[in-house]
Design an enzyme around this catalytic site. Structure first.
Site, PDB file in Angstrom:
ATOM      1  N   ASP A   1       0.825  -1.197   0.000  1.00 54.65           N
ATOM      2  CA  ASP A   1       0.000   0.000   0.000  1.00 54.65           C
ATOM      3  C   ASP A   1       0.867   1.259   0.000  1.00 54.65           C
ATOM      4  O   ASP A   1       1.661   1.479   0.920  1.00 54.65           O
ATOM      5  CB  ASP A   1      -0.881  -0.048   1.253  1.00 54.65           C
ATOM      6  CG  ASP A   1      -1.887   1.077   1.261  1.00 54.65           C
ATOM      7  OD1 ASP A   1      -2.758   1.072   0.402  1.00 54.65           O
ATOM      8  OD2 ASP A   1      -1.765   1.966   2.116  1.00 54.65           O
TER       9      ASP A   1
ATOM     10  N   THR B   1      -3.163   5.642  -4.237  1.00 54.67           N
ATOM     11  CA  THR B   1      -2.113   6.415  -3.579  1.00 54.67           C
ATOM     12  C   THR B   1      -0.795   6.318  -4.334  1.00 54.67           C
ATOM     13  O   THR B   1      -0.115   7.319  -4.543  1.00 54.67           O
ATOM     14  CB  THR B   1      -1.890   5.941  -2.131  1.00 54.67           C
ATOM     15  OG1 THR B   1      -1.751   4.522  -2.129  1.00 54.67           O
ATOM     16  CG2 THR B   1      -3.062   6.300  -1.260  1.00 54.67           C
ATOM     17  N   THR B   2      -0.457   5.108  -4.755  1.00 59.62           N
ATOM     18  CA  THR B   2       0.803   4.934  -5.481  1.00 59.62           C
ATOM     19  C   THR B   2       0.743   5.717  -6.795  1.00 59.62           C
ATOM     20  O   THR B   2       1.694   6.419  -7.164  1.00 59.62           O
ATOM     21  CB  THR B   2       1.045   3.441  -5.772  1.00 59.62           C
ATOM     22  OG1 THR B   2       0.694   2.690  -4.620  1.00 59.62           O
ATOM     23  CG2 THR B   2       2.481   3.171  -6.113  1.00 59.62           C
TER      24      THR B   2
ATOM     25  N   ASP C   1      -9.110  -0.574   1.068  1.00 58.34           N
ATOM     26  CA  ASP C   1      -9.145  -0.103  -0.321  1.00 58.34           C
ATOM     27  C   ASP C   1     -10.436  -0.546  -0.995  1.00 58.34           C
ATOM     28  O   ASP C   1     -11.084   0.235  -1.689  1.00 58.34           O
ATOM     29  CB  ASP C   1      -7.945  -0.647  -1.119  1.00 58.34           C
ATOM     30  CG  ASP C   1      -6.653   0.071  -0.769  1.00 58.34           C
ATOM     31  OD1 ASP C   1      -6.667   0.859   0.191  1.00 58.34           O
ATOM     32  OD2 ASP C   1      -5.640  -0.165  -1.442  1.00 58.34           O
TER      33      ASP C   1
HETATM   34  P1  ADP Z   1      -2.587   2.412  -6.183  1.00 59.22           P
HETATM   35  O1  ADP Z   1      -2.001   2.625  -4.833  1.00 59.22           O
HETATM   36  O2  ADP Z   1      -2.288   3.543  -7.102  1.00 59.22           O
HETATM   37  O3  ADP Z   1      -4.026   2.050  -6.162  1.00 59.22           O
HETATM   38  P2  ADP Z   1      -2.134  -0.324  -6.960  1.00 59.22           P
HETATM   39  O4  ADP Z   1      -0.936  -1.104  -6.611  1.00 59.22           O
HETATM   40  O5  ADP Z   1      -3.422  -0.638  -6.313  1.00 59.22           O
HETATM   41  O6  ADP Z   1      -1.762   1.200  -6.773  1.00 59.22           O
HETATM   42  O7  ADP Z   1      -2.297  -0.434  -8.536  1.00 59.22           O
HETATM   43  C1  ADP Z   1      -3.314   0.195  -9.219  1.00 59.22           C
HETATM   44  C2  ADP Z   1      -3.115   0.080 -10.697  1.00 59.22           C
HETATM   45  O8  ADP Z   1      -3.153  -1.290 -11.107  1.00 59.22           O
HETATM   46  C3  ADP Z   1      -4.224   0.779 -11.431  1.00 59.22           C
HETATM   47  O9  ADP Z   1      -3.695   1.513 -12.502  1.00 59.22           O
HETATM   48  C4  ADP Z   1      -5.081  -0.372 -11.920  1.00 59.22           C
HETATM   49  O10 ADP Z   1      -5.800  -0.061 -13.087  1.00 59.22           O
HETATM   50  C5  ADP Z   1      -4.076  -1.445 -12.173  1.00 59.22           C
HETATM   51  N1  ADP Z   1      -4.656  -2.780 -12.144  1.00 59.22           N
HETATM   52  C6  ADP Z   1      -5.132  -3.466 -11.096  1.00 59.22           C
HETATM   53  N2  ADP Z   1      -5.607  -4.671 -11.463  1.00 59.22           N
HETATM   54  C7  ADP Z   1      -5.426  -4.773 -12.785  1.00 59.22           C
HETATM   55  C8  ADP Z   1      -5.704  -5.775 -13.776  1.00 59.22           C
HETATM   56  N3  ADP Z   1      -6.272  -6.899 -13.445  1.00 59.22           N
HETATM   57  N4  ADP Z   1      -5.378  -5.509 -15.037  1.00 59.22           N
HETATM   58  C9  ADP Z   1      -4.813  -4.339 -15.365  1.00 59.22           C
HETATM   59  N5  ADP Z   1      -4.516  -3.368 -14.504  1.00 59.22           N
HETATM   60  C10 ADP Z   1      -4.819  -3.565 -13.233  1.00 59.22           C
HETATM   61 MG    MG Z   2      -4.976   0.360  -5.446  1.00 58.18          MG
END
Ligand code: ADP
Ligand code: MG
Length: 550
Positions: A66, A99-100, A395
């Site tokens: 996270d 957040t990332t 989340d």
């Molecule tokens: P954040 O803290 O920004 O939410 P995450 O590690 O949760 O970071 O990653 C979010 C990113 O991963 C988003 O851009 C989301 O669209 C992408 N993502 C998550 N699951 C999938 C998937 N199954 N296929 C493509 N992209 C995905």
């Molecule tokens: Mg996320």
């Protein structure tokens, strides 16, 4: 550096020892700090992102994916790095996910800006260009978003699933998504024109033991406390509940009073009096009709004994936040004083029961007056697992809430970013010279999201970006990175949706922070005062690091 000269006479303006970096130097230091933050979090982006193991100064270990948690635990010191951490916090407070993404965007905006500055573009032109680009980008995002029905569980489940991808409970994300959707729909309220959800109505309680699949949804409140006395009832049906935030103890005198007791009878009388006071307190509670007592403070052993005798189930040292939740759920009022306690202050629940959960016992309050109180009880092998699972569920809950309140979604997998970038490039053509460069830089920063997703999936980012751009040029607005198969694919077909609110917030806070950092041309850091022994390293340490990097 702390002095200026006037007619050969030095004028001291800043205290001795003050560090100062100006102009390019200050900007470079700040951007470098922001870049380092991006480097730290980027490998955790997306479903194939890696986890971080963080050890704090006490040796406690946190394993997380996270963004907000990583930055929080990192305890950064540079002022610009701190701003990046704030972006993650704001994002987490406002929308709970992304957040990332927000932090990466801010860092990339700054990196691109630095490239432009090196080419001779003045920071204010970049700030202006970024501001224009942000406005446009927000407009484009709203245009490509699709409206959904917030009552449709299916879609909510998909959004929740995506937000939990890459987290520890990825394997169980479907059932966790179900829990999140169920909980939010339970607490959501219909208001004119839509729904309103207070995320605080969903209590997330965790207890190590069993496995993640044993995580359950409880319609009511679960508190991590056992019934205080072994002689008490462990189960009360149709319970009237007294909620107290004062102690059930005889107050000890603050001053050291010495009581001289000369004969054994006096001793007995003294103890009897204490007992009588406690008994009176318990009787007072009993007379209100309460069968359950929830107490924020302590309950004296003698009082416990009387409570047990009167058939009251009591729980002590309950957290204040839990006390408030219980009051809300059971329709009771928190009493600050036993003498003020009335029947009308009591809460009500169909069942209050102590149950064994793992090694411990917990108290369940179910069938509450207010059905809008629910708990998700997270289980999992170890403390670290339940903690990370709790963050993932957070989340999931947040994105479901986001969509229920503002029923618009966009494509994930970097598709939305790539599409907005394409449109921005087109928009940039309207401008000449340097301003155009700034808008294009903004578009490139957006594209870092699909690029990093590809990188983290072990793909060749350049190849993927070429394909992705080609798809978007062919008007395939939903083309994004599919990290599992390692291809560019239609995100709608793969059910990769994200709340519009998450993307909007990420864009806003990233560009605001980048703009703010770009406008700084002077970094003045006071020296630490000598008397100060506490290791509160702030601006100064940060500035030292930053300037030493030059
Ligand atoms: P954040 O803290 O920004 O939410 P995450 O590690 O949760 O970071 O990653 C979010 C990113 O991963 C988003 O851009 C989301 O669209 C992408 N993502 C998550 N699951 C999938 C998937 N199954 N296929 C493509 N992209 C995905
Ligand atoms: Mg996320």
């Amino acid at each position: 550096m702390a002095a200026s000269e006037l007619a050969g006479q030095p004028i001291l303006i800043l205290k001795e020892g003050t560090k100062r970096a100006r102009g390019r130097e200050a900007l470079h230091a700040n951007i470098t700090a922001a870049r380092i933050i991006v480097e730290a979090v980027k490998s955790s982006l997306g479903p194939k992102g890696m986890d971080k193991m963080l050890v704090d100064s006490y040796g406690d270990v946190t394993i997380t994916n996270d963004g907000a948690t990583i930055l929080d635990e990192m305890d950064v010191q540079h002022p610009a790095a701190k701003m990046m951490v704030e972006i993650a916090k704001t994002q987490d407070d406002e929308v709970g996910d992304g957040t990332t993404t927000a932090v990466i965007l801010a860092g990339e905006l700054l990196s691109k800006a630095e490239d432009l500055i090196e080419k001779g573009v003045h920071p204010t032109i970049i700030v202006d260009g970024y501001r224009r680009a942000t406005e446009k980008a927000l407009g484009y995002l709203r245009k490509i978003a699709v409206k959904v029905d917030p009552r449709k569980k299916d879609l909510l489940r998909r959004v929740a699933t995506i937000s939990m991808a890459g987290k520890i409970l990825a394997e169980y994300k479907e059932s966790m998504a179900d829990l999140a959707v169920g909980a939010i729909l339970q607490v959501g309220e219909k208001i004119p024109g839509g729904y309103e959800v207070d995320i605080d109505d969903v209590k997330v309680e965790k207890k190590a033991g069993e496995s993640l699949t044993d995580t359950t949804f409880v319609k009511g409140i679960v508190i991590d406390k056992e019934v205080v006395h072994p002689g008490m009832r462990k189960r009360v049906e149709n319970a009237r509940i007294a909620i107290l935030n004062c102690a059930l103890e005889v107050e000890k005198t603050k001053i050291d009073a010495k009581i001289n007791i000369e004969d054994p009878n006096q001793m007995k009388a003294f103890l009897d009096e204490e007992e009588t006071t406690l008994k009176e307190m318990v009787d007072k509670i009993t007379r209100t009709g309460a069968k359950v007592l929830i107490c924020e403070k302590g309950i004296d052993d003698v009082a416990q004994h009387f409570l047990a005798k009167n058939g009251i189930l009591a729980v002590r040292r309950v957290k204040q936040s839990d006390l408030e939740k219980i009051a809300k759920a059971t329709g009771g009022k928190i009493a600050t004083n036993i003498h003020d306690l009335r029947l009308s202050d009591l809460g009500f629940a169909k069942l209050v029961e102590e149950r064994r959960v793992g090694e411990d016992k917990m108290t369940f309050i179910e069938g509450c007056k207010n059905p809008k109180s629910v708990t998700i009880l997270v289980r999992g092998g170890t403390n670290r697992i339940v903690e990370e699972a709790e963050r993932a569920i957070h989340d999931g809950l947040c994105v479901v809430r986001d969509v229920v309140q503002d029923p618009w979604v966009v494509a994930g997998g970097g598709a939305a970013e790539a599409e907005v970038a394409r449109r921005l490039r087109k928009y940039a053509e309207k401008f000449a010279g340097k301003e155009q460069l700034a808008i294009v830089a903004f578009a490139e920063a957006l594209e870092s999201i699909p690029m990093i997703l590809a990188e983290n999936a072990g793909l060749e980012p350049i190849d993927i970006m070429v394909q992705l751009r080609a798809e978007h040029n062919r008007r395939h607005a939903w083309a994004g990175v599919e990290p599992f198969a390692g291809v560019v694919a239609d995100m709608a077909k793969r059910n990769v949706y994200e709340p519009l609110a998450v993307k909007v917030q990420a864009l806003k806070s990233a560009s605001e922070a980048a703009g703010m950092i770009l406008r700084i041309d002077d970094l003045i850091a006071a020296s630490k005062t000598k008397e100060e022994k506490t290791p509160s390293k702030g601006l100064e340490e940060g500035a030292k690091e930053a300037t030493s990097e030059l």
